[in-house]
Motif scaffolding. Structure first.
Motif, mmCIF file in Angstrom:
data_model
loop_
_atom_site.group_PDB
_atom_site.id
_atom_site.type_symbol
_atom_site.label_atom_id
_atom_site.label_comp_id
_atom_site.label_asym_id
_atom_site.label_seq_id
_atom_site.Cartn_x
_atom_site.Cartn_y
_atom_site.Cartn_z
ATOM 1 N N GLY A 1 0.302 -1.151 0.220
ATOM 2 C CA GLY A 1 -0.239 -0.377 0.082
ATOM 3 C C GLY A 1 1.090 1.019 0.171
ATOM 4 O O GLY A 1 2.084 1.155 0.175
ATOM 5 N N PHE A 2 0.083 2.165 -0.833
ATOM 6 C CA PHE A 2 0.791 3.484 -0.309
ATOM 7 C C PHE A 2 1.947 4.577 0.994
ATOM 8 O O PHE A 2 2.540 4.390 1.029
ATOM 9 C CB PHE A 2 0.175 4.266 -0.445
ATOM 10 C CG PHE A 2 0.545 5.826 -1.276
ATOM 11 C CD1 PHE A 2 1.143 6.177 -2.462
ATOM 12 C CD2 PHE A 2 0.269 7.635 -0.537
ATOM 13 C CE1 PHE A 2 1.772 7.415 -2.432
ATOM 14 C CE2 PHE A 2 1.246 8.476 -0.104
ATOM 15 C CZ PHE A 2 1.147 8.283 -1.639
ATOM 16 N N SER A 3 0.832 4.029 2.344
ATOM 17 C CA SER A 3 1.661 4.551 3.187
ATOM 18 C C SER A 3 3.093 3.463 3.642
ATOM 19 O O SER A 3 3.627 4.378 4.240
ATOM 20 C CB SER A 3 0.840 4.044 4.310
ATOM 21 O OG SER A 3 0.419 2.245 5.168
ATOM 22 N N HIS A 4 2.958 2.181 3.278
ATOM 23 C CA HIS A 4 4.389 1.677 3.831
ATOM 24 C C HIS A 4 5.376 1.670 1.819
ATOM 25 O O HIS A 4 7.029 2.172 2.422
ATOM 26 C CB HIS A 4 4.457 -0.075 3.491
ATOM 27 C CG HIS A 4 3.604 -0.781 5.323
ATOM 28 N ND1 HIS A 4 3.362 -1.892 5.266
ATOM 29 C CD2 HIS A 4 3.159 0.488 5.922
ATOM 30 C CE1 HIS A 4 2.775 -1.732 6.181
ATOM 31 N NE2 HIS A 4 2.840 -0.718 6.614
ATOM 32 N N ALA A 5 4.687 2.242 1.009
ATOM 33 C CA ALA A 5 6.145 2.927 0.515
ATOM 34 C C ALA A 5 6.008 3.938 0.521
ATOM 35 O O ALA A 5 7.693 4.178 0.256
ATOM 36 C CB ALA A 5 5.153 3.002 -1.269
ATOM 37 N N GLN A 6 5.208 5.191 1.381
ATOM 38 C CA GLN A 6 5.699 7.007 1.185
ATOM 39 C C GLN A 6 6.998 6.274 2.303
ATOM 40 O O GLN A 6 7.562 7.175 1.857
ATOM 41 C CB GLN A 6 4.448 6.842 2.099
ATOM 42 C CG GLN A 6 4.852 8.743 1.761
ATOM 43 C CD GLN A 6 3.632 9.027 2.362
ATOM 44 O OE1 GLN A 6 2.469 8.542 3.253
ATOM 45 N NE2 GLN A 6 3.580 10.743 1.757
ATOM 46 N N VAL B 1 2.995 -0.161 -9.338
ATOM 47 C CA VAL B 1 2.484 1.439 -8.350
ATOM 48 C C VAL B 1 4.339 2.146 -9.458
ATOM 49 O O VAL B 1 4.471 1.093 -8.576
ATOM 50 C CB VAL B 1 2.507 1.235 -7.504
ATOM 51 C CG1 VAL B 1 2.947 3.087 -6.880
ATOM 52 C CG2 VAL B 1 1.026 1.443 -7.865
ATOM 53 N N LEU C 1 6.558 5.299 -8.506
ATOM 54 C CA LEU C 1 6.573 6.754 -8.533
ATOM 55 C C LEU C 1 8.166 6.587 -8.862
ATOM 56 O O LEU C 1 9.295 6.226 -8.469
ATOM 57 C CB LEU C 1 6.392 6.011 -7.450
ATOM 58 C CG LEU C 1 5.192 6.047 -6.433
ATOM 59 C CD1 LEU C 1 5.596 6.226 -5.064
ATOM 60 C CD2 LEU C 1 3.800 7.189 -7.111
ATOM 61 N N ALA D 1 7.581 12.005 -6.121
ATOM 62 C CA ALA D 1 8.811 11.935 -4.763
ATOM 63 C C ALA D 1 8.717 13.452 -4.398
ATOM 64 O O ALA D 1 8.352 13.355 -3.430
ATOM 65 C CB ALA D 1 9.715 10.928 -5.106
ATOM 66 N N HIS E 1 3.384 14.391 -0.825
ATOM 67 C CA HIS E 1 3.997 12.898 -0.904
ATOM 68 C C HIS E 1 4.620 12.429 0.390
ATOM 69 O O HIS E 1 5.349 11.052 0.614
ATOM 70 C CB HIS E 1 4.123 12.266 -3.088
ATOM 71 C CG HIS E 1 3.453 12.025 -3.662
ATOM 72 N ND1 HIS E 1 1.982 11.993 -3.603
ATOM 73 C CD2 HIS E 1 3.289 13.046 -4.639
ATOM 74 C CE1 HIS E 1 1.887 11.645 -4.534
ATOM 75 N NE2 HIS E 1 2.259 12.562 -5.423
#
Length: 180
Positions: free
Chosen positions: A108-113, A167, A169, A174, A179
């Motif tokens: 998911g986005f939160s862990h990727a972030q 996904v 990025l 970034a 983000h």
């Protein structure tokens, strides 16, 4: 493709089981052996488009339909300096209390972030990050045209992203404040 001084940071990580074969393939390509549409010239051309010091991040999750869960299969970071890969490490080398355990990382986005934030600080600014499932990864990695000739891997990756199968990025994404 590889810097004269190439460093492997955490070769004892459990994630090396998936990284090692990729490194072996990259070394063959480095020696001008094409592999499933990948060749040294196109990889070098891509690396030359990157900032002088940056990182490339890859996270691949394997789906276990029986247990209805996704587990991190491959998580690695290539550090690039002046168009050559100078180090390779797995996500296990990242040291930050905000990062969940490897077994708990989700696509998911939160862990990727979080992974990008930590990599920016501990390795180098992330130029590109790819997060995908193993089936899409295998398709991107192995696809050639009907005659076995190379295809545009960048276009194939963009097509997979448009289909929602990964996904991707880029640095222009970034570095936007919303983000982080």
């Amino acid at each position: 493709m590889f810097a004269e001084e190439f460093v492997v940071v955490d070769a004892t990580s459990s994630l090396w089981n998936a990284v090692r074969p990729m490194l072996d393939i990259a070394l063959k390509i480095e020696q001008h052996q094409d592999w499933h549409g990948w060749n040294k010239a196109s990889i070098d051309a891509f690396l030359q488009t990157l900032p002088s010091h940056c990182s490339l991040m890859l996270g691949v999750w394997q789906v276990d339909a029986a247990q209805e869960q996704e587990t991190l299969w491959l998580g690695c970071i290539c550090e690039v300096l002046n168009g050559a890969v100078c180090s390779l490490r797995t996500f296990a080398a990242l040291d930050d209390p905000a990062l969940p355990a490897l077994s708990e990382l989700e696509p998911g986005f939160s862990h990727a972030q979080e992974l990008i934030r930590i990599t920016n600080g501990q390795v180098a600014p992330v130029a590109w990050a790819l997060f995908t499932d193993k089936a899409s990864w295998d398709e991107w990695l192995l696809t050639t045209d009907a005659d076995g000739h190379p295809i545009d891997k960048g276009e194939l990756l963009a097509a997979l992203a448009r289909q929602g199968r990964c996904v991707l990025l880029g640095s222009e994404v970034a570095h936007h404040p919303h983000h982080h």
